[in-house]
Design an enzyme around this catalytic site. Structure first.
Site, short mmCIF file in Angstrom:
data_model
loop_
_atom_site.label_atom_id
_atom_site.label_comp_id
_atom_site.label_asym_id
_atom_site.label_seq_id
_atom_site.Cartn_x
_atom_site.Cartn_y
_atom_site.Cartn_z
N HIS A 1 0.84 -1.21 0.00
CA HIS A 1 0.00 0.00 0.00
C HIS A 1 0.87 1.25 0.00
O HIS A 1 0.62 2.20 -0.73
CB HIS A 1 -0.88 0.05 1.26
CG HIS A 1 -1.88 -1.04 1.38
ND1 HIS A 1 -2.03 -1.78 2.53
CD2 HIS A 1 -2.81 -1.52 0.50
CE1 HIS A 1 -3.01 -2.66 2.36
NE2 HIS A 1 -3.49 -2.54 1.14
N ARG B 1 -1.49 -5.93 -8.69
CA ARG B 1 -0.36 -6.80 -8.34
C ARG B 1 -0.10 -7.83 -9.41
O ARG B 1 1.02 -8.20 -9.70
CB ARG B 1 -0.64 -7.51 -7.01
CG ARG B 1 -0.59 -6.62 -5.82
CD ARG B 1 -1.14 -7.28 -4.61
NE ARG B 1 -2.56 -7.63 -4.81
CZ ARG B 1 -3.37 -8.04 -3.86
NH1 ARG B 1 -2.92 -8.22 -2.65
NH2 ARG B 1 -4.64 -8.30 -4.11
N SER C 1 -2.90 -7.75 2.81
CA SER C 1 -3.19 -7.64 4.24
C SER C 1 -3.64 -8.99 4.80
O SER C 1 -3.34 -9.33 5.94
CB SER C 1 -4.28 -6.59 4.49
OG SER C 1 -3.85 -5.33 4.08
N LYS D 1 -16.86 -6.54 7.77
CA LYS D 1 -15.65 -7.29 7.45
C LYS D 1 -14.91 -7.78 8.70
O LYS D 1 -13.93 -8.50 8.56
CB LYS D 1 -14.69 -6.42 6.62
CG LYS D 1 -14.90 -6.58 5.11
CD LYS D 1 -13.74 -5.95 4.36
CE LYS D 1 -13.65 -6.45 2.93
NZ LYS D 1 -12.53 -5.84 2.23
O1 PNS Z 1 -8.70 -3.11 0.61
P1 PNS Z 1 -9.49 -3.38 -0.63
O2 PNS Z 1 -10.27 -4.66 -0.51
O3 PNS Z 1 -8.63 -3.34 -1.84
O4 PNS Z 1 -10.53 -2.17 -0.77
C1 PNS Z 1 -11.58 -2.26 -1.66
C2 PNS Z 1 -12.40 -0.95 -1.65
C3 PNS Z 1 -12.53 -0.36 -0.27
C4 PNS Z 1 -11.72 0.06 -2.54
C5 PNS Z 1 -13.78 -1.33 -2.23
O5 PNS Z 1 -14.31 -2.40 -1.53
C6 PNS Z 1 -14.77 -0.17 -2.14
O6 PNS Z 1 -14.68 0.77 -2.89
N1 PNS Z 1 -15.73 -0.29 -1.22
C7 PNS Z 1 -16.74 0.72 -0.99
C8 PNS Z 1 -18.08 0.30 -1.64
C9 PNS Z 1 -18.00 0.53 -3.13
O7 PNS Z 1 -17.98 1.64 -3.60
N2 PNS Z 1 -17.87 -0.56 -3.89
C10 PNS Z 1 -17.57 -0.48 -5.30
C11 PNS Z 1 -18.75 -0.71 -6.15
S1 PNS Z 1 -18.20 -1.90 -7.30
#
Ligand code: PNS
Length: 169
Positions: free
Chosen positions: A17, A90, A128, A41
């Protein structure tokens, strides 16, 4: 003024990150690191703890701000007046999900573009989730997370094993 958002759970923040935060902060004027407040989560660290950790490990980057958010990322971007979402890729296996998310985010907020950075090779394997597993089994975390995160992680996995931690009732 180009403002971008790099969002995630950051439970905990890893060197992978930080690599994306550092590199993307060099190509935009302001980078908001958005910490998802998602209780479903069952995170290792509370959102307040994750924000604080990120503030500490990015304190040398003056154009990086840490903020928590709930709900949709595309709406958080709208409210923050950010037009770019940064994501790290990645491996090719990340691509399907990332493309789907980028396209969905553009439907929700057509002003948004997603900018993908390829993760630096040395962190391509890192997540993570795997770091948490190493911590749970008492492994060495120095290759994965900043030094300031190691103690809190070790303490929290112990607390969890003993039935404590942010979710403990
Ligand atoms: O740590 P991560 O899993 O890479 O994070 C993913 C994240 C937080 C970017 C994603 O889950 C997110 O944007 N969540 C908020 C809800 C949302 O907007 N979802 C996307 C619609 S497809």
């Amino acid at each position: 003024m180009i403002r971008a958002i790099y969002a995630g759970s950051f439970d905990p923040v890893t060197f992978g990150h930080l690599d994306i935060i550092r590199r993307s902060s060099h190509v935009v004027d302001e980078l908001i690191v958005g910490v998802l407040n998602n209780r479903a989560k069952s995170p290792l660290f509370s959102v307040e703890e994750r924000v604080k950790m990120l503030e500490e490990v990015t304190e040398d980057l003056p154009n990086v701000k840490i903020q928590s958010f709930t709900g949709l990322l595309a709406e958080f971007a709208r409210a923050s007046e950010a037009k770019i979402i940064v994501r790290g890729l990645r491996a090719i296996s990340d691509f399907d999900y990332e493309l789907q998310m980028a396209q969905t985010n553009r439907i929700i907020n057509p002003e948004i573009d997603t900018m993908f950075l390829s993760t630096s090779l040395e962190y391509a394997y890192l997540s993570s989730t795997t770091v948490k597993e190493v911590a749970e089994f008492g492994g060495d975390l120095t290759a994965f997370v900043p030094a300031s995160i190691i103690g809190p992680m070790q303490r929290r996995v112990k607390e969890r094993a003993a039935g404590k931690g942010p979710q403990a009732k």
